[in-house]
Design a protein around this motif. Structure first.
Motif, mmCIF file in Angstrom:
data_model
loop_
_atom_site.group_PDB
_atom_site.id
_atom_site.type_symbol
_atom_site.label_atom_id
_atom_site.label_comp_id
_atom_site.label_asym_id
_atom_site.label_seq_id
_atom_site.Cartn_x
_atom_site.Cartn_y
_atom_site.Cartn_z
ATOM 1 N N ALA A 107 -9.845 -10.259 -12.551
ATOM 2 C CA ALA A 107 -8.697 -9.578 -13.149
ATOM 3 C C ALA A 107 -8.996 -9.171 -14.593
ATOM 4 C CB ALA A 107 -7.474 -10.479 -13.086
ATOM 5 N N GLY A 108 -9.705 -10.039 -15.338
ATOM 6 C CA GLY A 108 -10.043 -9.725 -16.706
ATOM 7 C C GLY A 108 -11.030 -8.589 -16.836
ATOM 8 N N ALA A 109 -11.974 -8.539 -15.909
ATOM 9 C CA ALA A 109 -12.935 -7.441 -15.930
ATOM 10 C C ALA A 109 -12.242 -6.113 -15.668
ATOM 11 C CB ALA A 109 -14.021 -7.679 -14.892
ATOM 12 N N GLU A 110 -11.272 -6.143 -14.761
ATOM 13 C CA GLU A 110 -10.526 -4.928 -14.445
ATOM 14 C C GLU A 110 -9.773 -4.419 -15.671
ATOM 15 O OE1 GLU A 110 -8.173 -3.525 -10.502
ATOM 16 O OE2 GLU A 110 -7.338 -5.284 -11.491
ATOM 17 N N PHE A 188 0.346 -24.673 5.673
ATOM 18 C CA PHE A 188 0.694 -24.259 4.325
ATOM 19 C C PHE A 188 -0.551 -23.790 3.597
ATOM 20 C CE2 PHE A 188 3.101 -26.129 0.414
ATOM 21 C CZ PHE A 188 3.994 -25.066 0.387
ATOM 22 N N TYR A 189 -0.454 -22.683 2.868
ATOM 23 C CA TYR A 189 -1.485 -22.350 1.885
ATOM 24 C C TYR A 189 -0.832 -21.621 0.725
ATOM 25 C CZ TYR A 189 -1.958 -17.445 3.638
ATOM 26 O OH TYR A 189 -1.750 -16.137 4.004
ATOM 27 N N ALA A 190 -1.524 -21.605 -0.406
ATOM 28 C CA ALA A 190 -0.937 -21.093 -1.640
ATOM 29 C C ALA A 190 -1.302 -19.624 -1.854
ATOM 30 C CB ALA A 190 -1.409 -21.933 -2.825
ATOM 31 N N ARG A 191 -0.781 -19.080 -2.933
ATOM 32 C CA ARG A 191 -1.092 -17.699 -3.311
ATOM 33 C C ARG A 191 -2.574 -17.597 -3.657
ATOM 34 N NH1 ARG A 191 0.921 -14.524 -8.750
ATOM 35 N NH2 ARG A 191 0.421 -12.398 -8.047
ATOM 36 N N PRO A 192 -3.331 -16.731 -2.982
ATOM 37 C CA PRO A 192 -4.789 -16.698 -3.195
ATOM 38 C C PRO A 192 -5.217 -16.387 -4.623
ATOM 39 C CG PRO A 192 -4.233 -15.627 -1.130
ATOM 40 C CD PRO A 192 -2.930 -15.904 -1.830
ATOM 41 N N SER A 193 -4.437 -15.617 -5.361
ATOM 42 C CA SER A 193 -4.866 -15.253 -6.717
ATOM 43 C C SER A 193 -4.812 -16.425 -7.681
ATOM 44 C CB SER A 193 -4.005 -14.104 -7.252
ATOM 45 O OG SER A 193 -2.656 -14.500 -7.364
ATOM 46 N N ASN A 194 -4.232 -17.569 -7.251
ATOM 47 C CA ASN A 194 -4.180 -18.731 -8.145
ATOM 48 C C ASN A 194 -4.505 -20.022 -7.391
ATOM 49 O OD1 ASN A 194 -3.734 -19.726 -10.814
ATOM 50 N ND2 ASN A 194 -1.768 -20.569 -10.164
ATOM 51 N N SER A 195 -5.341 -19.918 -6.363
ATOM 52 C CA SER A 195 -5.680 -21.101 -5.569
ATOM 53 C C SER A 195 -7.061 -20.933 -4.959
ATOM 54 C CB SER A 195 -4.646 -21.306 -4.458
ATOM 55 O OG SER A 195 -5.093 -22.266 -3.522
ATOM 56 N N GLY A 196 -7.980 -21.826 -5.327
ATOM 57 C CA GLY A 196 -9.322 -21.768 -4.757
ATOM 58 C C GLY A 196 -9.343 -21.919 -3.242
ATOM 59 N N ASP A 213 -15.949 -5.064 8.028
ATOM 60 C CA ASP A 213 -16.662 -5.159 6.760
ATOM 61 C C ASP A 213 -16.014 -6.239 5.900
ATOM 62 O OD1 ASP A 213 -18.018 -4.911 4.390
ATOM 63 O OD2 ASP A 213 -17.729 -2.749 4.181
ATOM 64 N N PRO A 214 -16.568 -7.455 5.891
ATOM 65 C CA PRO A 214 -15.979 -8.550 5.114
ATOM 66 C C PRO A 214 -15.911 -8.301 3.612
ATOM 67 C CG PRO A 214 -17.511 -9.414 6.740
ATOM 68 C CD PRO A 214 -17.698 -7.923 6.710
ATOM 69 N N LYS A 215 -16.638 -7.292 3.134
ATOM 70 C CA LYS A 215 -16.645 -7.004 1.700
ATOM 71 C C LYS A 215 -15.682 -5.882 1.314
ATOM 72 C CE LYS A 215 -19.833 -10.028 0.558
ATOM 73 N NZ LYS A 215 -19.465 -11.230 -0.241
ATOM 74 N N ASP A 216 -14.922 -5.356 2.279
ATOM 75 C CA ASP A 216 -14.026 -4.234 1.996
ATOM 76 C C ASP A 216 -12.618 -4.556 2.479
ATOM 77 O OD1 ASP A 216 -12.676 -1.872 1.644
ATOM 78 O OD2 ASP A 216 -14.205 -0.606 2.552
ATOM 79 N N PRO A 217 -11.797 -5.191 1.632
ATOM 80 C CA PRO A 217 -10.463 -5.596 2.081
ATOM 81 C C PRO A 217 -9.547 -4.432 2.415
ATOM 82 C CG PRO A 217 -10.725 -5.981 -0.279
ATOM 83 C CD PRO A 217 -12.081 -5.625 0.249
ATOM 84 N N ALA A 218 -9.784 -3.271 1.846
ATOM 85 C CA ALA A 218 -8.900 -2.131 2.101
ATOM 86 C C ALA A 218 -9.203 -1.456 3.433
ATOM 87 C CB ALA A 218 -9.021 -1.118 0.970
ATOM 88 N N GLN A 377 -12.996 -5.460 -5.682
ATOM 89 C CA GLN A 377 -12.534 -5.726 -4.329
ATOM 90 C C GLN A 377 -11.654 -6.984 -4.267
ATOM 91 O OE1 GLN A 377 -15.664 -4.573 -4.975
ATOM 92 N NE2 GLN A 377 -15.181 -2.557 -4.103
ATOM 93 N N MET A 378 -12.004 -7.977 -5.090
ATOM 94 C CA MET A 378 -11.179 -9.187 -5.115
ATOM 95 C C MET A 378 -9.784 -8.875 -5.633
ATOM 96 S SD MET A 378 -11.859 -12.891 -6.916
ATOM 97 C CE MET A 378 -13.502 -12.974 -6.230
ATOM 98 N N ALA A 379 -9.710 -8.133 -6.721
ATOM 99 C CA ALA A 379 -8.410 -7.751 -7.251
ATOM 100 C C ALA A 379 -7.628 -6.936 -6.225
ATOM 101 C CB ALA A 379 -8.587 -6.961 -8.550
ATOM 102 N N GLN A 380 -8.317 -6.093 -5.498
ATOM 103 C CA GLN A 380 -7.675 -5.295 -4.455
ATOM 104 C C GLN A 380 -7.142 -6.174 -3.329
ATOM 105 O OE1 GLN A 380 -10.251 -2.661 -2.043
ATOM 106 N NE2 GLN A 380 -8.849 -1.008 -2.589
ATOM 107 N N ALA A 381 -7.934 -7.175 -2.917
ATOM 108 C CA ALA A 381 -7.491 -8.096 -1.864
ATOM 109 C C ALA A 381 -6.245 -8.850 -2.290
ATOM 110 C CB ALA A 381 -8.614 -9.066 -1.512
ATOM 111 N N PHE A 382 -6.211 -9.286 -3.543
ATOM 112 C CA PHE A 382 -5.028 -9.997 -4.042
ATOM 113 C C PHE A 382 -3.798 -9.096 -4.009
ATOM 114 C CE2 PHE A 382 -7.894 -12.807 -6.941
ATOM 115 C CZ PHE A 382 -8.259 -13.561 -5.835
ATOM 116 N N ARG A 383 -3.968 -7.848 -4.406
ATOM 117 C CA ARG A 383 -2.825 -6.916 -4.410
ATOM 118 C C ARG A 383 -2.296 -6.695 -2.994
ATOM 119 N NH1 ARG A 383 -5.756 -4.115 -8.541
ATOM 120 N NH2 ARG A 383 -6.688 -2.744 -6.967
ATOM 121 N N ILE A 384 -3.222 -6.502 -2.057
ATOM 122 C CA ILE A 384 -2.795 -6.272 -0.668
ATOM 123 C C ILE A 384 -2.080 -7.498 -0.129
ATOM 124 C CG2 ILE A 384 -3.593 -5.835 1.692
ATOM 125 C CD1 ILE A 384 -5.910 -4.219 0.473
ATOM 126 N N TRP A 385 -2.638 -8.689 -0.399
ATOM 127 C CA TRP A 385 -1.980 -9.907 0.086
ATOM 128 C C TRP A 385 -0.586 -10.041 -0.525
ATOM 129 C CZ3 TRP A 385 0.369 -14.269 -1.595
ATOM 130 C CH2 TRP A 385 0.570 -15.280 -0.656
#
Length: 395
Positions: A107-110, A188-196, A213-218, A377-385
Motif C-alpha cells: 500500500a505504501g509503495a502504491e 472464521f477469517y479476518a480482513r486480508p489487508s490486516n491479517s497474515g 493465473d494465481p498472480k493476477d487477481p483481476a 496486484q496485492m493492493a488490487q486483491a485487497f480492493r476486490i476482496w
C-alpha cells in the motif's frame, strides 16, 4: 502478520551485539555522529516489536553516541500509508522507521511513501545476496527496493481447529466449503489487508483451486472469487485483525479459523488458544511466504538516515537475528542464513520445544513456497476482496 497480540519479550546478547557493531562499523566506515544522540521514532504496523524491540535496545546500548532513545508506537497496517502521505504533504514527517509486512509495503509503495533503499543506499547496507537464503531473497524482491527483510517465515495457510469440536477436519477446499455449509458461522477469517493468516489464505486459494493465473487477481482468479462468495454465506463477519479470530477460537465462539505456523504456536504459548488446538494443511497446499520489513518514510533527514542504515545493518547480524525465534510468532523467524534455534535465547528454545509441532519441519521441506503477489496486484486483491466479499456481506 499483524500486531494485535501483546507478547512477552526477552532482552539479551549485548556483548555479541557490541562486538558486531564494532566489526560492522569497521567494514563500512565510521557513521557520522550527530550533534547529540538522536531520538528515533519507530512505528510498528506488523507486530514486529515482539521480535525486534530487544534489538533496538541492544543497538542503543552499543551506540549511545548515535541513539539516546527509541520511541515506539503502533498503527493498523491499512492506516499507516495514509498517515505518512499526510505528513509528507505537510512536510512534517515525524516517523523515522516503519516495521511493516507485505500489506503496508504494498500500500505504501502504491502511494509512494517509502524511501528507495536499493540501489540508492545499498553501499551502507550488507550485501543481501550473501546473507539471505533463496526464499528470503525472493521475498526481498517483493519490496522493489523499498524495504529490508528482517524476519521470514514460509507461513501457511493452515486451518486451526479444536479437535473436540471438529472431529474430522477438512482436507480439501471442497471439504472446507461443505463443512461450513453444515456448520454455519463456526469458521472464521479476518480482513486480508490486516491479517497474515487471512492474506495467506486468500493468495493460496488460486493454487488450491487451480485458477488460471494465481498472480493476477483481476483476471486470473475466477474460481477463487466464486469460492469466496459462496463461503461468504456461512461466515458471520470479518474482524479487522487476526487476534480476534484467535480469541474467538479460544473462547469457543468459533471452531475453526485460518492460521499459520507462527500464529498457531504463539497464541497457544500465551494461553490465548488452548494448547490442544490442532492444525492441518489442505491437500495440494502452496504456502505463501510472509515477512517483516524495515521501511523508511520518504523525507527523513540525511543525518538521521545514516544512523538508520547503520541500525538496519545491526538488525541483520546473526546475534540479533537469533532473537527472531521469539515465542514462535513468525516461525521460524530469522531472515539470514545459518542462525539455528540453538543460538536463540533459552526462553525461545523452551517455548518451541513445548508448543512447536514436529510436522512443521516436514511441511517446510515438502510444501512449495510461493511469494506474495507483487505490490500492485496485492493492493488490487485487497480492493476486490473488500468490495466483492466483505462489501457484499448481508448485515
Amino acid at each position: 502478520m499483524t500486531n494485535e497480540i501483546d507478547r512477552r519479550r526477552f532482552v539479551g546478547g549485548l556483548a555479541a551485539a557490541t562486538a558486531f557493531a564494532a566489526s560492522a562499523h569497521g567494514a563500512r566506515g565510521q557513521v557520522p555522529k550527530p550533534a547529540s544522540p538522536l531520538t528515533i521514532s519507530v512505528i510498528d504496523a506488523a507486530g514486529s516489536l515482539a521480535l525486534t524491540q530487544p534489538v533496538f535496545e541492544n543497538y542503543r546500548k552499543a551506540r549511545p553516541d548515535l541513539v539516546g532513545r527509541f520511541v515506539f508506537t503502533k498503527a493498523p497496517s491499512p492506516e499507516l500509508p495514509g498517515k505518512l502521505k499526510a505528513q509528507q504533504a505537510a512536510n512534517r514527517v515525524d516517523i523515522d522507521i516503519a516495521l511493516v509486512g507485505t500489506d503496508a509495503i504494498s500500500a505504501g509503495a502504491e502511494q509512494q511513501v517509502w524511501t528507495k533503499l536499493f540501489p540508492d543506499h545499498a553501499a551502507a547496507l550488507p550485501k543481501l545476496a550473501d546473507i539471505y537464503a533463496p526464499d528470503v531473497q525472493r521475498m526481498q524482491a517483493v519490496t522493489q527496493g523499498q524495504g529490508v527483510c528482517i524476519a521470514f517465515t514460509p507461513s501457511g495457510p493452515l486451518l486451526e481447529y479444536m479437535p473436540d469440536r471438529v472431529k474430522s477436519p477438512p482436507t480439501t477446499t471442497a471439504e472446507l466449503l461443505d463443512w461450513c455449509r453444515q456448520n454455519p458461522n463456526r469458521f472464521f477469517y479476518a480482513r486480508p489487508s490486516n491479517s497474515g493468516p487471512a492474506r495467506g489464505f486468500l493468495m493460496a486459494l488460486p493454487y488450491l483451486l487451480k485458477d488460471t493465473d494465481p498472480k493476477d487477481p483481476a483476471k486470473g482468479w475466477d474460481k477463487t472469487w466464486a469460492y469466496l462468495r459462496e463461503l461468504n454465506n456461512f461466515i458471520e463477519y470479518y474482524p479487522t485483525g487476526t487476534a480476534v479470530t484467535m480469541k474467538e477460537l479460544g473462547d469457543g465462539s468459533r471452531d475453526m479459523i485460518t492460521s499459520t505456523m507462527g500464529w498457531d504456536i504463539n497464541p497457544r504459548a500465551l494461553g490465548i488458544v488452548p494448547k490442544e488446538a490442532k492444525t492441518i494443511a489442505l491437500k495440494g497446499s502452496h504456502f505463501i511466504a510472509d515477512a517483516h520489513f524495515v521501511a523508511v518514510p520518504a523525507g527523513v533527514a540525511p543525518e538521521r538516515m545514516a544512523v538508520i542504515l547503520d541500525l538496519v545493518s545491526f538488525m541483520l547480524s546473526p546475534e540479533q537475528q537469533a532473537l527472531a525465534y521469539d515465542e514462535g510468532y513468525l516461525y521460524p523467524g530469522p531472515a539470514v542464513k545459518n542462525v539455528p534455534l540453538s543460538a536463540a535465547p533459552a526462553a525461545s528454545q523452551k517455548t518451541l520445544a513445548e508448543f512447536g509441532r514436529e510436522e512443521y519441519e516436514a511441511l517446510i521441506a515438502s510444501v512449495p513456497v510461493e511469494m506474495p503477489l507483487e505490490l500492485n496486484q496485492m493492493a488490487q486483491a485487497f480492493r476486490i476482496w473488500d468490495m466483492e466479499i466483505a462489501g457484499k456481506k448481508k448485515p
